[in-house]
Design a protein around this motif. Structure first.
Motif, PDB file in Angstrom:
ATOM      1  N   ASN A   1       9.300   4.490   3.857  1.00 48.41           N
ATOM      2  CA  ASN A   1       8.850   4.197   5.227  1.00 48.41           C
ATOM      3  C   ASN A   1       9.999   3.546   5.991  1.00 48.41           C
ATOM      4  O   ASN A   1      11.033   3.216   5.414  1.00 48.41           O
ATOM      5  CB  ASN A   1       7.681   3.203   5.176  1.00 48.41           C
ATOM      6  CG  ASN A   1       6.413   3.815   4.628  1.00 48.41           C
ATOM      7  OD1 ASN A   1       6.321   4.138   3.459  1.00 48.41           O
ATOM      8  ND2 ASN A   1       5.418   3.983   5.473  1.00 48.41           N
TER       9      ASN A   1
ATOM     10  N   ARG B   1       0.845  -1.207   0.000  1.00 48.46           N
ATOM     11  CA  ARG B   1       0.000   0.000   0.000  1.00 48.46           C
ATOM     12  C   ARG B   1       0.871   1.245   0.000  1.00 48.46           C
ATOM     13  O   ARG B   1       1.015   1.897  -1.024  1.00 48.46           O
ATOM     14  CB  ARG B   1      -0.969  -0.047   1.206  1.00 48.46           C
ATOM     15  CG  ARG B   1      -2.145   0.885   1.067  1.00 48.46           C
ATOM     16  CD  ARG B   1      -1.831   2.324   1.457  1.00 48.46           C
ATOM     17  NE  ARG B   1      -1.467   2.471   2.859  1.00 48.46           N
ATOM     18  CZ  ARG B   1      -0.941   3.584   3.370  1.00 48.46           C
ATOM     19  NH1 ARG B   1      -0.707   4.636   2.616  1.00 48.46           N
ATOM     20  NH2 ARG B   1      -0.604   3.640   4.652  1.00 48.46           N
ATOM     21  N   ASP B   2       1.538   1.570   1.099  1.00 47.74           N
ATOM     22  CA  ASP B   2       2.375   2.776   1.096  1.00 47.74           C
ATOM     23  C   ASP B   2       3.548   2.572   0.141  1.00 47.74           C
ATOM     24  O   ASP B   2       3.953   3.487  -0.580  1.00 47.74           O
ATOM     25  CB  ASP B   2       2.876   3.081   2.515  1.00 47.74           C
ATOM     26  CG  ASP B   2       3.023   4.570   2.768  1.00 47.74           C
ATOM     27  OD1 ASP B   2       3.532   5.264   1.879  1.00 47.74           O
ATOM     28  OD2 ASP B   2       2.623   5.053   3.842  1.00 47.74           O
TER      29      ASP B   2
ATOM     30  N   GLN C   1      -4.246   9.744   0.220  1.00 48.14           N
ATOM     31  CA  GLN C   1      -4.038  10.962   1.000  1.00 48.14           C
ATOM     32  C   GLN C   1      -4.355  12.226   0.195  1.00 48.14           C
ATOM     33  O   GLN C   1      -3.876  13.307   0.501  1.00 48.14           O
ATOM     34  CB  GLN C   1      -2.627  10.971   1.577  1.00 48.14           C
ATOM     35  CG  GLN C   1      -2.533   9.968   2.716  1.00 48.14           C
ATOM     36  CD  GLN C   1      -1.138   9.420   2.892  1.00 48.14           C
ATOM     37  OE1 GLN C   1      -0.657   8.619   2.092  1.00 48.14           O
ATOM     38  NE2 GLN C   1      -0.476   9.865   3.928  1.00 48.14           N
TER      39      GLN C   1
ATOM     40  N   HIS D   1       7.744   8.013   8.265  1.00 43.55           N
ATOM     41  CA  HIS D   1       8.334   8.239   6.937  1.00 43.55           C
ATOM     42  C   HIS D   1       9.767   8.725   7.095  1.00 43.55           C
ATOM     43  O   HIS D   1      10.169   9.224   8.143  1.00 43.55           O
ATOM     44  CB  HIS D   1       7.458   9.203   6.132  1.00 43.55           C
ATOM     45  CG  HIS D   1       6.306   8.470   5.491  1.00 43.55           C
ATOM     46  ND1 HIS D   1       6.413   7.879   4.261  1.00 43.55           N
ATOM     47  CD2 HIS D   1       5.062   8.187   5.950  1.00 43.55           C
ATOM     48  CE1 HIS D   1       5.253   7.276   3.969  1.00 43.55           C
ATOM     49  NE2 HIS D   1       4.419   7.438   4.981  1.00 43.55           N
TER      50      HIS D   1
ATOM     51  N   HIS E   1       3.977   4.728  12.392  1.00 46.16           N
ATOM     52  CA  HIS E   1       4.124   4.627  10.934  1.00 46.16           C
ATOM     53  C   HIS E   1       4.990   5.820  10.544  1.00 46.16           C
ATOM     54  O   HIS E   1       4.514   6.942  10.480  1.00 46.16           O
ATOM     55  CB  HIS E   1       2.712   4.710  10.327  1.00 46.16           C
ATOM     56  CG  HIS E   1       2.664   4.810   8.841  1.00 46.16           C
ATOM     57  ND1 HIS E   1       2.149   3.820   8.040  1.00 46.16           N
ATOM     58  CD2 HIS E   1       3.026   5.809   7.999  1.00 46.16           C
ATOM     59  CE1 HIS E   1       2.192   4.192   6.787  1.00 46.16           C
ATOM     60  NE2 HIS E   1       2.718   5.398   6.722  1.00 46.16           N
TER      61      HIS E   1
HETATM   62 ZN    ZN Z   1       2.477   6.645   4.991  1.00 51.02          ZN
END
Ligand code: ZN
Ligand code: KIV
Length: 515
Positions: free
Chosen positions: A239, A14-15, A511, A205, A203
């Motif tokens: 990430n 996903r990310d 987002q 970054h 989570h």
């Molecule tokens: Zn993220």
């Protein structure tokens, strides 16, 4: 002393996929999900189901095929997102909905254009809606790293009361500093009255290169879930990297007092798989999975390691999956051996025709290089799938002339919309000539943003793996091609990138502004 469990939540699909150019097909996502299951990841964030029909099907396919990990879909704090996520993960043994809304003043004012009270109301309503679908609900405060602590405590308390079992504190823009981030986690956990009813997650970054450090600071302060990705893939600078977080808490259990259930021997194969599929090479000095991570160059170090390994090594290479890829198959290996090794690697073709095609490629490669390693099989599988997927363009054959003192020239026969065309061009080198020949027919209007070549295994007979990144109208794609001839690998990668760009398709970014 028994260790507390640290939940590993992987968001590569996903990310990770939000990295420009890292778009993956449904089949590729399933292969990665299988590798994550083998790694014993607790939670796999399989995608953002409402983004497109393709994303929905990828999440559903993973929910149907992966049994050992919790399968999660992301959903904005919106009814339609939550219902779509619920539908996609329904077949999962352990389904989770991960819903989020931004909580920082800057996001609430300029992106959501909502008052803080409205944000709390929407969060509560969404968690309740998600709980009507599944028992396992995670709530994230997007941009928590820049949110007001009192407001965070208020919304988190209400999200827990509404039924969220996991509360995630993302440092969405990679702004946090370890000591301060750890303190934020501890203050939230101490101040929220019902904090004991939820698992706290982070989570982070990597915009300042601190994603892993911030995640570990959070663990020191009580977080018991870390969201991370293989190779640190992810939006912008990525990430927190799964392999670094897992090996840090495993190697320094004395310090962290937690452990994961990750089977670390599958880390390097998973890293290679993600790199092959996305076309994002792993830098040689990357911790744990970089080619140099366990290589000792200086004489003093080598001498020390030979006398006593622990003089310079804090982990064993084989514990994270290095050197486990011994010779697997050769020229005389049969179809059954080929099929079972693929299955062991989590590669399953949908049709017998695909398997036959892959087997023919394997035999051709074995004639050229005799020793076939797991990485070669991964590349064969990717190449076969690309050929099977409908594409506008295909490579029929090519010829390149490269000679000292002569301008390089390429002649390429291309399939375009089911018709063969022969094109020729000169260039500054054989790769340049090849790309120019292809463009003389296709005229794609794309900008070449990246061209990179890596050897898949060692030795001069290794296959070269080429990544070509093309951009058109703001859309970025990565094509990957492999072959023992790097010019042919380059042509394959370029053609795959053209096919990806021509497929187009619009996906919603989770987002984006439209909550
Ligand atoms: Zn993220
Ligand atoms: O970075 C972020 O805030 C996210 C959320 C959607 C969890 O990816």
């Amino acid at each position: 002393m028994s260790k507390e469990h640290l939940v590993i939540f992987d968001t590569t699909l996903r990310d990770g996929e939000q990295s420009p150019g890292a778009t993956m097909s449904r089949a590729e996502k399933l292969r990665i999900a299988k590798a994550l299951e083998k790694l014993r990841v607790d939670v796999i964030e399989a995608g953002f189901a409402i983004a497109s029909q393709g994303d929905f099907e990828a999440v559903k396919g993973i929910a149907e095929n992966v049994r050992e990990s919790t399968i999660c879909s992301l959903a904005r704090a919106m009814d339609a997102d939550i219902d779509r996520a619920a539908e996609a993960i329904r077949p999962a043994e352990r389904p989770r909905i991960h819903t989020f809304i931004a909580t920082s003043p800057i996001h609430m004012k300029h992106k959501l254009m909502m008052e803080p009270d409205q944000v709390v109301e929407q969060a509560v309503r969404s968690v309740k809606r998600a709980r009507n679908h599944v028992d396992d609900v995670e709530f994230s405060c997007e941009d928590a790293g820049r949110s007001d602590l009192d407001f965070l405590c208020r919304i988190i308390e209400q999200a827990i009361a509404a039924g969220a079992g996991t509360i995630n504190i993302p440092d969405t823009v990679g702004y946090a500093i370890p000591e301060q981030f750890g303190e934020t986690i501890s203050r939230i956990m101490n101040r929220v009255p019902n904090a004991d009813k939820a698992v706290f997650s982070v989570h982070c970054h990597n915009d300042l290169g601190l994603a892993v450090a911030n995640s570990l600071a959070a663990v020191e302060n009580g977080a018991r879930q870390v969201e991370c990705t293989i190779n640190g893939l992810g939006e912008r600078a990525g990430n927190a990297s799964l392999e670094e977080v897992v090996m840090a808490v495993r190697t320094r259990q004395d310090h962290f007092g937690v452990d994961t259930r990750i089977d670390t021997q599958h880390i390097v194969p998973a890293s290679r798989l993600v790199s092959t599929i996305t076309g994002f090479p792993v830098q040689p000095n990357k911790a744990i999975v970089g080619a140099n991570a366990f290589a000792h160059e200086s004489g003093i170090h080598q001498d020390g390691v030979l006398k006593h390994r622990e003089t310079y090594e804090i982990m064993q290479a084989q514990d994270v999956g290095w050197h486990t890829n011994s010779l697997v198959l050769g020229k005389h290996s049969g179809r059954n051996a080929f099929r079972s090794r693929l299955l062991e690697l989590g590669i399953q073709f949908e049709t017998e025709t695909e398997l036959n095609e892959a087997f023919t490629r394997f035999k051709a490669l074995a004639d050229l290089k005799h020793e076939i390693f797991d990485e070669d099989l991964q590349a064969i599988a990717s190449d076969t799938r690309q050929t099977e997927e409908d594409g506008r363009f295909g490579l029929v054959c090519m010829q390149v002339c490269s000679e000292t003192g002569v301008i390089p020239r390429a002649s390429v026969t291309l399939l375009m919309d089911d018709k063969e065309h022969k094109v020729e061009a000169e260039g500054s080198g054989p790769v340049d000539a090849t790309f120019k020949a292809i463009e003389s027919l296709v005229d794609s209007g794309c900008n070449l943003q990246l061209y990179s070549v890596n050897a898949i295994t060692s030795g001069t007979d290794a296959q070269g793996e080429v990544t070509v990144r093309l951009e058109r109208g703001g859309r970025i794609v990565n094509g990957v091609g492999s072959d023992t001839d790097i010019i042919i690998a380059s042509a394959k990668a370029y053609i795959e990138a053209l096919n990806l760009i021509s497929r187009g398709g619009v996906r919603q970014h989770p987002q984006g502004a439209d909550v």
